[in-house]
Scaffold this motif. Structure first.
Motif, PDB file in Angstrom:
ATOM      1  N   ASP A 113       0.802  -1.112  -0.113  1.00 47.47           N
ATOM      2  CA  ASP A 113       0.145  -0.089  -0.155  1.00 47.47           C
ATOM      3  C   ASP A 113       0.903   1.307  -0.074  1.00 47.47           C
ATOM      4  N   LEU A 114       2.007   1.225   0.870  1.00 46.56           N
ATOM      5  CA  LEU A 114       2.834   2.407   0.685  1.00 46.56           C
ATOM      6  C   LEU A 114       3.577   2.435  -0.509  1.00 46.56           C
ATOM      7  N   TRP A 115       3.943   1.508  -1.056  1.00 40.86           N
ATOM      8  CA  TRP A 115       4.469   1.625  -2.291  1.00 40.86           C
ATOM      9  C   TRP A 115       3.660   2.090  -3.264  1.00 40.86           C
ATOM     10  N   ASN A 116       2.480   1.500  -3.579  1.00 40.91           N
ATOM     11  CA  ASN A 116       1.452   1.868  -4.700  1.00 40.91           C
ATOM     12  C   ASN A 116       0.812   3.236  -4.429  1.00 40.91           C
ATOM     13  N   SER A 117       0.860   3.733  -3.222  1.00 39.96           N
ATOM     14  CA  SER A 117       0.368   5.202  -2.993  1.00 39.96           C
ATOM     15  C   SER A 117       1.534   6.089  -3.573  1.00 39.96           C
ATOM     16  N   MET A 133       9.087   9.538  -0.139  1.00 39.13           N
ATOM     17  CA  MET A 133      10.143   9.529   1.061  1.00 39.13           C
ATOM     18  C   MET A 133      11.644   9.376   0.601  1.00 39.13           C
ATOM     19  N   ALA A 134      11.722   8.154   0.143  1.00 38.48           N
ATOM     20  CA  ALA A 134      12.968   7.708  -0.279  1.00 38.48           C
ATOM     21  C   ALA A 134      13.823   8.815  -1.124  1.00 38.48           C
ATOM     22  N   GLY A 135      13.073   9.385  -2.163  1.00 34.11           N
ATOM     23  CA  GLY A 135      13.646  10.144  -3.028  1.00 34.11           C
ATOM     24  C   GLY A 135      13.991  11.607  -2.458  1.00 34.11           C
ATOM     25  N   THR A 174       8.142  11.179  14.433  1.00 32.29           N
ATOM     26  CA  THR A 174       7.285   9.794  14.812  1.00 32.29           C
ATOM     27  C   THR A 174       6.271  10.463  15.809  1.00 32.29           C
ATOM     28  N   LEU A 175       6.562  11.197  16.798  1.00 33.62           N
ATOM     29  CA  LEU A 175       5.622  11.798  17.891  1.00 33.62           C
ATOM     30  C   LEU A 175       4.618  12.893  17.323  1.00 33.62           C
ATOM     31  N   TYR A 176       5.097  13.536  16.508  1.00 33.27           N
ATOM     32  CA  TYR A 176       4.087  14.770  15.888  1.00 33.27           C
ATOM     33  C   TYR A 176       3.640  14.703  14.604  1.00 33.27           C
ATOM     34  N   ALA A 177       4.176  13.943  13.858  1.00 36.93           N
ATOM     35  CA  ALA A 177       3.604  13.833  12.334  1.00 36.93           C
ATOM     36  C   ALA A 177       3.444  12.301  11.889  1.00 36.93           C
ATOM     37  N   GLY A 178       3.660  11.343  12.407  1.00 34.73           N
ATOM     38  CA  GLY A 178       3.376  10.166  12.231  1.00 34.73           C
ATOM     39  C   GLY A 178       4.411   9.042  11.578  1.00 34.73           C
ATOM     40  N   PRO A 179       4.367   7.862  11.478  1.00 33.84           N
ATOM     41  CA  PRO A 179       5.411   6.952  10.961  1.00 33.84           C
ATOM     42  C   PRO A 179       5.764   7.242   9.420  1.00 33.84           C
ATOM     43  N   VAL A 180       4.838   7.928   8.857  1.00 41.00           N
ATOM     44  CA  VAL A 180       5.022   7.913   7.238  1.00 41.00           C
ATOM     45  C   VAL A 180       6.206   9.172   7.152  1.00 41.00           C
TER      46      VAL A 180
END
Length: 309
Positions: free
Chosen positions: A212-216, A222-224, A266-272
Motif C-alpha cells: 500500500d505504501l509503495w503503490n500510494s 520519502m526515499a527520493g 514519529t511523535l508529532y507527524a506520524g510514521p510515514v
C-alpha cells in the motif's frame, strides 16, 4: 575504528530490516540520544576564530530554510502529499550529528571547529524545530501550543546533557577528561540507535502495508526526497564554505542527528513522515563511506608518490 564503522553500520541496517521485533526498544531512544549528547558536549573545546562558527551555522540555517521553501513550492505545484513536505522539512532542520567532528577530523578538517558547530547547531534546533516544524504540523492547534510541546520534547534531551557536561567540566575537570575519552565509543551507541530506528521503520512499514505504501507513492517519494536532500546538503555545506572550511561545512550541514528528528517526527507527524529521515540514515552512511574511501585512496596515492618521486 574507521574500518569497524564500515562493517557495523551496514550490519545494523540489515539487522534492523530483518528484526522488526526490536521496535520494542524504541523507548530507549531519548536515553541513547542523551548519552551521545553528553559524551560529545563533555569534550574539551580548543579556542577558534571568534564568530566564525556562528557564520557557518547561520549559512546552514538559511540554506535549510531555502530548501524548505523550495520543497513547499514543489509540493504545492505538483500536488504532492503533505508528508513529503514534512519529511523534507524535518531533515533540513535537523542539527549536525555527534559523529560530525570525528568524521571531519578523519577527512583532514578541524574536529574542534566541527564540534563547536555541533554545539551551536543543536542549541539552535531547540528553537527552530518547534517553531518551523510546529507551524507545518499544527493544523489542529495553535502554533504556540504545538511549538511548546515539541520544545518540551527536544530541550531536555539537549539541555540536560549539556548542563551536566558543562558542570562536570567546570567543577570536576579530571572526571570530565576521563568521560571525554569515551567519546570515541559514541559510534557504538549510534550504531545501536540506527538498528533500533531501522527496526522501528521496518515494523511500521509492515503494519501500514509495504504494498500500500509503495503503490500510494509515499514510500518511494520519502526515499527520493531524502536522497536528493542528502546530496544537496553535503554539497551545499562544501560550496558555502569552499574558500575556507569545506570539510567542516559539508559534514556539519550534511551529516544529520537523525535519531533526534526521527523520534520527533514519529511523535508529532506520524510514521510515514518518519520514513524520510529514516531513509536519510541509509543515504548519509553511503555518502560517508564513499568520502572515507576516497580519502583513504588519496592517502595511498600520496604514499606511493613519496616512495616513487
Amino acid at each position: 575504528m574507521k574500518n569497524l564503522r564500515s562493517i557495523l553500520m551496514p550490519l545494523a541496517i540489515v539487522l534492523g530490516i530483518l528484526l522488526p521485533q526490536a521496535h520494542v526498544l524504541s523507548p530507549m531512544m531519548p536515553f541513547l540520544i542523551g548519552s551521545m549528547m553528553f559524551l560529545t558536549f563533555v569534550t574539551k573545546i580548543p579556542p577558534q576564530t571568534h564568530g566564525y562558527t556562528f557564520k557557518i551555522e547561520a549559512r546552514a540555517f538559511v540554506a535549510s530554510l531555502v530548501l524548505i521553501a523550495a520543497l513547499w513550492g514543489i509540493v504545492e505545484l505538483f500536488g504532492l502529499p503533505r508528508e513529503v513536505l514534512l519529511g523534507g522539512a524535518i531533515i533540513a532542520l535537523c542539527p549536525p550529528a555527534n559523529a560530525a567532528p570525528a568524521m571531519a577530523k578523519m577527512l583532514g578538517g578541524s574536529a574542534s571547529l566541527a564540534l563547536k558547530i555541533f554545539l551551536s547547531g543543536n542549541l539552535l534546533a531547540c528553537f527552530s524545530i518547534p517553531v518551523f516544524f510546529g507551524y507545518l504540523t499544527g493544523a489542529d492547534a495553535s502554533l504556540s501550543e504545538i511549538a511548546m510541546k515539541i520544545f518540551n520534547t527536544i530541550q531536555p534531551i539537549i539541555s540536560i546533557p549539556l548542563a551536566f557536561a558543562l558542570g562536570l567540566r567546570a567543577f570536576y575537570p579530571e572526571l570530565a577528561d576521563r568521560a571525554a575519552k569515551f567519546q570515541k565509543y559514541t559510534m557504538f551507541i549510534w550504531t545501536f540507535s540506527v538498528f533500533v530506528i531501522i527496526s522501528k521503520a521496518s515494523f511500521d512499514i509492515r503494519e501500514m502495508g509495504f504494498t500500500d505504501l509503495w503503490n500510494s507513492g509515499k514510500l518511494p517519494m520519502m526515499a527520493g526526497v531524502s536522497l536528493v536532500l542528502c546530496i544537496l546538503l553535503f554539497w551545499l555545506g562544501w560550496f558555502c564554505e569552499r574558500k575556507r572550511r569545506p570539510i567542516e561545512g559539508s559534514q556539519s550541514m550534511g551529516q544529520k542527528n537523525t535519531t533526534l528528528v526521527i523520534w520527533v517526527s514519529t511523535l508529532y507527524a506520524g510514521p510515514v513522515v518518519a520514513l524520510a529521515p529514516t531513509c536519510y540514515v541509509i543515504w548519509q552512511n553511503l555518502v560517508l563511506t564513499w568520502m572515507s574511501r576516497e580519502k583513504t585512496r588519496e592517502r595511498m596515492l600520496r604514499g606511493q608518490e613519496k616512495k616513487n618521486p
